[in-house]
Design a protein around this motif. Structure first.
Motif, PDB file in Angstrom:
ATOM      1  N   LYS A 363       0.597  -1.358   0.086  1.00  0.00           N
ATOM      2  CA  LYS A 363       0.121  -0.596   0.012  1.00  0.00           C
ATOM      3  C   LYS A 363       0.452   1.618  -0.085  1.00  0.00           C
ATOM      4  O   LYS A 363       0.299   2.628   0.368  1.00  0.00           O
ATOM      5  CB  LYS A 363      -0.565   0.168   1.290  1.00  0.00           C
ATOM      6  CG  LYS A 363      -1.759  -1.261   1.376  1.00  0.00           C
ATOM      7  CD  LYS A 363      -2.957  -1.283   0.180  1.00  0.00           C
ATOM      8  CE  LYS A 363      -3.601  -2.176   0.218  1.00  0.00           C
ATOM      9  NZ  LYS A 363      -5.109  -2.536  -0.709  1.00  0.00           N
ATOM     10  N   ALA A 364       1.628   1.316  -0.974  1.00  0.00           N
ATOM     11  CA  ALA A 364       2.373   2.310  -1.017  1.00  0.00           C
ATOM     12  C   ALA A 364       2.709   2.357  -1.669  1.00  0.00           C
ATOM     13  O   ALA A 364       4.064   1.699  -2.478  1.00  0.00           O
ATOM     14  CB  ALA A 364       3.958   2.128  -0.057  1.00  0.00           C
ATOM     15  N   LEU A 365       3.164   3.590  -2.874  1.00  0.00           N
ATOM     16  CA  LEU A 365       3.128   3.745  -3.966  1.00  0.00           C
ATOM     17  C   LEU A 365       4.397   5.031  -4.628  1.00  0.00           C
ATOM     18  O   LEU A 365       4.089   5.731  -4.487  1.00  0.00           O
ATOM     19  CB  LEU A 365       1.684   4.439  -5.151  1.00  0.00           C
ATOM     20  CG  LEU A 365       2.118   4.991  -6.523  1.00  0.00           C
ATOM     21  CD1 LEU A 365       2.627   3.685  -7.737  1.00  0.00           C
ATOM     22  CD2 LEU A 365       0.854   5.256  -7.443  1.00  0.00           C
ATOM     23  N   VAL A 366       5.290   4.398  -4.370  1.00  0.00           N
ATOM     24  CA  VAL A 366       6.541   5.044  -4.643  1.00  0.00           C
ATOM     25  C   VAL A 366       6.870   5.638  -5.823  1.00  0.00           C
ATOM     26  O   VAL A 366       7.252   5.235  -6.875  1.00  0.00           O
ATOM     27  CB  VAL A 366       7.698   4.039  -4.578  1.00  0.00           C
ATOM     28  CG1 VAL A 366       9.535   4.901  -4.660  1.00  0.00           C
ATOM     29  CG2 VAL A 366       7.698   3.284  -3.257  1.00  0.00           C
ATOM     30  N   ARG A 367       6.104   7.216  -6.474  1.00  0.00           N
ATOM     31  CA  ARG A 367       6.368   7.772  -7.502  1.00  0.00           C
ATOM     32  C   ARG A 367       7.793   8.759  -7.739  1.00  0.00           C
ATOM     33  O   ARG A 367       8.091   8.177  -9.485  1.00  0.00           O
ATOM     34  CB  ARG A 367       6.008   9.523  -7.595  1.00  0.00           C
ATOM     35  CG  ARG A 367       4.120   8.372  -6.322  1.00  0.00           C
ATOM     36  CD  ARG A 367       3.356  10.615  -6.583  1.00  0.00           C
ATOM     37  NE  ARG A 367       3.295  10.999  -8.034  1.00  0.00           N
ATOM     38  CZ  ARG A 367       3.859  12.149  -8.352  1.00  0.00           C
ATOM     39  NH1 ARG A 367       4.363  12.693  -7.079  1.00  0.00           N
ATOM     40  NH2 ARG A 367       3.382  12.465  -9.939  1.00  0.00           N
ATOM     41  N   HIS A 368       8.578   8.892  -7.278  1.00  0.00           N
ATOM     42  CA  HIS A 368      10.171   8.726  -7.563  1.00  0.00           C
ATOM     43  C   HIS A 368      11.058   7.645  -6.997  1.00  0.00           C
ATOM     44  O   HIS A 368      11.099   7.614  -6.070  1.00  0.00           O
ATOM     45  CB  HIS A 368      10.733  10.579  -7.233  1.00  0.00           C
ATOM     46  CG  HIS A 368       9.641  11.690  -7.305  1.00  0.00           C
ATOM     47  ND1 HIS A 368       9.166  12.392  -6.540  1.00  0.00           N
ATOM     48  CD2 HIS A 368       8.931  11.352  -9.201  1.00  0.00           C
ATOM     49  CE1 HIS A 368       8.047  13.079  -7.632  1.00  0.00           C
ATOM     50  NE2 HIS A 368       7.865  12.396  -8.559  1.00  0.00           N
ATOM     51  N   LEU A 369      11.679   7.510  -8.157  1.00  0.00           N
ATOM     52  CA  LEU A 369      12.884   6.145  -7.313  1.00  0.00           C
ATOM     53  C   LEU A 369      13.802   6.273  -6.137  1.00  0.00           C
ATOM     54  O   LEU A 369      13.944   5.575  -5.271  1.00  0.00           O
ATOM     55  CB  LEU A 369      13.483   5.497  -8.671  1.00  0.00           C
ATOM     56  CG  LEU A 369      14.327   4.126  -9.357  1.00  0.00           C
ATOM     57  CD1 LEU A 369      13.289   3.369  -8.614  1.00  0.00           C
ATOM     58  CD2 LEU A 369      15.063   4.520 -10.541  1.00  0.00           C
ATOM     59  N   SER A 370      14.022   7.540  -5.932  1.00  0.00           N
ATOM     60  CA  SER A 370      14.890   8.362  -5.291  1.00  0.00           C
ATOM     61  C   SER A 370      14.453   8.292  -3.210  1.00  0.00           C
ATOM     62  O   SER A 370      15.013   8.311  -3.257  1.00  0.00           O
ATOM     63  CB  SER A 370      15.632   9.322  -5.529  1.00  0.00           C
ATOM     64  OG  SER A 370      15.068  10.282  -5.097  1.00  0.00           O
ATOM     65  N   ALA A 371      13.062   8.097  -3.851  1.00  0.00           N
ATOM     66  CA  ALA A 371      12.659   8.533  -2.430  1.00  0.00           C
ATOM     67  C   ALA A 371      13.034   7.488  -1.331  1.00  0.00           C
ATOM     68  O   ALA A 371      13.031   7.226  -0.189  1.00  0.00           O
ATOM     69  CB  ALA A 371      11.332   8.987  -2.766  1.00  0.00           C
TER      70      ALA A 371
END
Length: 956
Positions: A363-371
């Motif tokens: 349930k966590a959508l990572v929008r930016h790879l670096s995050a």
């Protein structure tokens, strides 16, 4: 009328309506309709009868929306609300990219020359074997790299699709529903509120102070107010203020945004900070490798020429001599290939992509790879209260009304009819929510959790929400504003009078009141003593962790503007939002991990403190402060209190932004921030990691964030931090493993070349080892799942060196062991193993190669944990790691036993196989000894970024 009529006729002739459109019951061409909105052509809109004319031609009711049965035909005629995506890059393009590697190109040239020289000297087919062996290894390396990159690109496309799947509220069949933006059709009535993204092109129907930010399309920073002579809304723009309804007129590629998307190419991900740092490491190692490669070639060539000179053959050159020199060059190039750690960026990408996929399931959508990587370094989380720490399902549990505080029970309602009627009006008319009938006929409340709680409370007194809304005419509405912390409405009552209603933060509304409602429903002046008693009631509610709101009204003579004073207080409500299960444990996990959790909320300080204590955030030595007090402090005063600051109540968005800025810039913290509103966007953008709420969050908040928490749960945030740490530690494991192989491969061939004039590890063998390191090693170590121990150590500091002294201890220790073993075999192996006969050299070199590979296999197992002795713990639950290990050993057996012609190997006896495996397994024992060496002694190296670290082995 005649003028408009003639214009319409001319227009219809110009844009003839396709037969399929008229057959479906519609009376306007899709392209014509799209053009009117895109070009903001008010004259053409009027020539089509304005909003009502368009709705008639689209066969849609502006009140009830479309019927569900019409959706397929509307999609067929007017299209889907999806953009034509740029086709994915074909697999062959990834193969082509992989072939661009300079070292592989040099090796291909070597392979071709080797085939030519080999055929000339040794004939067909024997002369081809060396060259074909090199080409086969190059082919394997290229294919594996291309497959990995291709799969990663497909994964990012899937994640990008998920990221664009926004949900909006529409009116269909007379009721409000939540649907995906992709399911919108022409004719839909869309409900818009602050922070929403406009999902398609359309026409404004009605609303209150609806202001649109069109900067994403027009570049103009000035927001646009929606009104009847400027009613056009464009897809991709954002609602900056107010609320309203729009009629969808074009979707997908017919929208202005869709046309713009055609001209845009697919954007790639930027390199992450860790990738940048590792690319620097790779460059340094590559330069060292280049130096060794050149030196090895010079040493081998010099020895060859000296030997020829000693034997007096310096003037006699044959094809065999040329083949020897070519072989030396191939060895030098292969040393360079092995030295250049192409696997570092691959390992980072694999690890991040693997973590992103797993977090998506959690349930966590990572929008930016670096995050994902940065979250592993987070030292502080500034979190909202409502919906993040709490369940976001609010219920009115206590009220103060007519001078009396009482608990809200099932049948506990006020007795006076006049008071009840005023209360219901204050709730139903001054709301951003809505009461609708669900599919099963049950009542469903749409809106924010606070609105839903109030509406649910209001339905106790009057079940007919729609009747109340229709009975009164809303003149003006001011939606909730985070700065003013209130919501107001001006209505015309059935008797023609004008009444203003206001609700909002208790202390703000109380200050606006000079009267209260008595038990008989009459308004009486509010004395200072009563005001003090009400303030005490508000505080007592807040101390019970209740969120308090006040509702008030004022009768007016005219409808000019919504007043700010002289209201009559109706009720103080206490809304309970229970703490989510698992939050207390998640906060404790953060504190154990050295991550400070700070609650930043707009709530009353007593409510905030009560919830913070319940969650374990506020401790005895912690500070709780209100926003106004915080913003009045000087920078130096802020720097003093922030380290102990645990709760900030009654905060404005700028307070949150200031806190985050101070933490990052002045205190050098790595800050994660949660937010759900449009007003949180500045803080989310300023933070190192912005975490937006997926359920309660606005589209502006999500767009400003790096990670979207799909279930709005604080425990999920902790999970992101754990995976972030796992990414960082997995890359460290891989670097430790790769540097060990690099050091041993370089030193073995270099020393051997200097002393004996030949390199025991051939070009094909080194290419195979390179593939173990770069691809299979990255796959095995970079995809190790996180363990709970990662959250029992402090965060990785900013700007610390990546290679720690623990890693150096393991790299140097293992390298020394392997170099000693391989050196003994190279220079005294024949005597020790009693190897005789014509194949003794080939057997010894094969044994050296086999032993070297098994040293790497067991060292890969060692690298699973850089500190713990029990490295087998959890290994068999990581199926990727097990598959990679089995595959590596299987391929090694095939290379040695069956591909000797290409790999310059000969089959080994059972005893020599056992010797190879046992020698490789010796690295496990060496690792135990190394891990017993305390990290604070031995090597004068930099700090490793973790505080505190164990000084001895962890036997767990």
């Amino acid at each position: 009328m005649n003028f408009f009529g003639s214009t319409a006729v001319q227009h219809t002739e110009k844009h003839k309506i396709p037969e399929e459109v008229t057959k479906a019951g519609f009376n306007i061409d899709p392209d014509e309709l799209a053009s009117i909105v895109r070009s903001h052509d008010i004259k053409r809109l009027e020539s089509n009868g304005g909003l009502n004319g368009i709705s008639t031609k689209l066969s849609v009711s502006l009140e009830n929306g479309i019927s569900l049965s019409e959706i397929p035909i509307r999609q067929k005629i007017y299209g889907l609300n999806k953009f034509v995506e740029k086709p994915p890059r074909p697999f062959w393009m990834f193969v082509w990219d992989a072939l661009q590697d300079l070292t592989l190109i040099i090796l291909m040239v070597c392979a071709v020359v080797s085939v030519g020289v080999g055929i000339a000297t040794e004939g067909w087919p024997k002369g081809m074997y060396d060259g074909i062996g090199i080409i086969s290894c190059i082919f394997l390396v290229v294919i594996v790299t291309a497959i990995s990159d291709y799969k990663q690109s497909l994964q990012f496309r899937d994640l990008d699709k998920e990221k664009r799947n926004i949900f909006v509220h529409v009116t269909r069949n007379g009721s409000r529903k939540k649907v995906s933006i992709h399911d919108l059709v022409v004719g839909d009535i869309v409900n818009l509120s602050i922070g929403d993204q406009v999902p398609a092109d359309g026409i404004f129907i009605s609303g209150y102070s609806l202001t649109i930010d069109e900067s994403s399309l027009s570049g103009e920073s000035e927001p646009v107010n929606m009104e009847k002579n400027r009613p056009f809304l464009l897809s991709g723009t954002k609602v900056q203020d107010g609320s309203g309804k729009m009629l969808v007129t074009s979707v997908g590629m017919r929208t202005e945004w869709g046309r713009l998307m055609v001209t845009l190419s697919e954007g790639g991900e930027d390199e992450t900070p860790l990738q940048v740092k590792l690319n620097g490491v790779a460059t340094i190692i590559g330069k060292i490798g280049l130096g060794f490669a050149v030196l090895t070639f010079l040493v081998l060539t010099t020895r060859f020429i000296v030997v020829k000179a000693i034997h007096g053959h310096i003037t006699e050159w044959s094809m065999n001599d040329a083949l020897n020199l070519l072989n030396y060059f191939a060895i030098a190039v292969t040393i360079l290939v092995v030295a250049v750690p192409e696997g570092l960026p691959l390992a980072v990408t694999l690890s991040l992509a693997f973590a992103m996929k797993k977090l998506m399931n959690d349930k966590a959508l990572v929008r930016h790879l670096s995050a994902c990587e940065t979250m592993g370094s987070a030292s502080c989380i500034c979190t909202d209260k409502t919906g993040t720490l709490t369940t976001n399902h609010m219920v009115v549990t206590k009220i103060w009304i007519c001078g009396e505080a009482k608990r809200v029970e099932e049948n506990n309602t006020t007795t006076n009819e006049k008071v009840a009627r005023t209360l219901v009006q204050a709730i139903f008319l001054n709301t951003g929510g809505e009461v609708v009938k669900g599919k099963d006929g049950k009542t469903e409340i749409l809106g924010s959790p606070t609105e839903a709680a109030l509406l649910e409370f209001g339905l106790r007194f009057d079940k007919n929400f729609d009747a109340q809304k229709k009975e009164f005419n809303i003149i003006k509405l001011e939606p909730f504003n985070s700065v003013k912390k209130k919501m107001s409405v001006l209505v015309k009552l059935s008797d023609g009078k004008v009444r203003a209603f206001v609700k909002g933060a208790s202390e703000i509304i109380l200050c606006m009141c000079d009267k209260i409602v008595e038990k008989n429903g009459e308004s009486v002046p509010l004395s200072e003593e009563q005001r003090k008693k009400i303030a005490d009631v508000i505080n007592s509610f807040a101390c019970e962790a209740l969120r308090t709101l006040c509702l008030a009204f004022r009768d007016m003579e005219n409808d000019e503007s919504i007043p700010e004073t002289n209201y009559t207080l109706i009720v103080v409500v206490g809304i309970k939002d229970p703490v989510r299960p698992g939050v207390k444990e998640a906060v404790k996990t953060c504190l154990d991990a050295g991550i400070v959790v700070r609650m930043v909320t707009g709530d009353n300080i007593n409510t905030a403190k009560a919830i913070a204590k319940e969650c374990g955030i506020l401790t005895d030595d912690g500070i709780a402060i209100e926003g106004p007090e915080f913003r009045d402090k000087t920078t130096e005063e802020m720097k003093e209190i922030i380290p102990k600051l645990q709760v900030m109540a009654r905060s404005l968005p700028l307070d949150k932004h200031k806190l985050v800025t101070m933490l990052r810039k002045e205190l050098k913290e790595v800050v994660a921030v949660t937010g759900d509103g449009t007003n949180d966007a500045p803080a989310l953008h300023e933070a190192d990691i912005g975490l937006a709420m997926g359920i309660a969050g606005t589209e502006v908040a999500k767009e400003s964030a790096d990670v979207v928490i799909m279930d709005d749960n604080f425990s999920t945030i902790v999970n992101v931090a754990k995976w972030g740490r796992s990414v960082y530690i997995n890359i460290q494991k891989f670097v430790q493993f790769q540097l060990t192989v690099n050091v041993v491969a370089l030193m073995t061939n270099f020393v051997s070349a200097c002393i004996s004039g030949s390199a025991p590890l051939t070009a094909v063998q080194l290419l195979w080892v390179n593939m173990i390191m770069d691809t299979l090693g990255a796959l095995a170590l970079a995809t190790e799942p996180p363990h709970d121990g990662l959250m029992k150590r402090s965060p990785i500091g900013r700007n610390v060196n990546f290679i720690t002294k623990i890693m150096w201890r393991n790299i140097i220790g293992q390298s020394i062991y392997q170099l000693i073993v391989l050196g003994v075999l190279k220079f005294d192996g024949k005597r020790l193993l009693n190897l005789n006969g014509p194949n003794s050299n080939a057997t010894l070199n094969t044994l050296i190669f086999n032993t070297f590979v098994f040293c790497q296999v067991f060292n890969e197992i060692n690298s699973r944990d850089m500190e713990k002795i029990n490295i087998l713990k959890g290994m068999f639950s990581s199926w990727i790691f097990v598959i990679v290990m089995v595959s590596t050993v299987t391929f090694q057996v095939i290379i040695v036993e069956f591909l000797g012609t290409f790999a310059n190997t000969v089959p080994l006896s059972g005893d020599l196989w056992i010797l190879s495996v046992l020698t490789g397994a010796g690295s496990l024992i060496i690792a135990i000894g190394l891990k017993c060496i305390p990290v604070n002694t031995g090597f004068p190296m930099h700090h490793d970024g973790y505080e505190p670290l164990p000084t001895g082995p962890d036997l767990a």
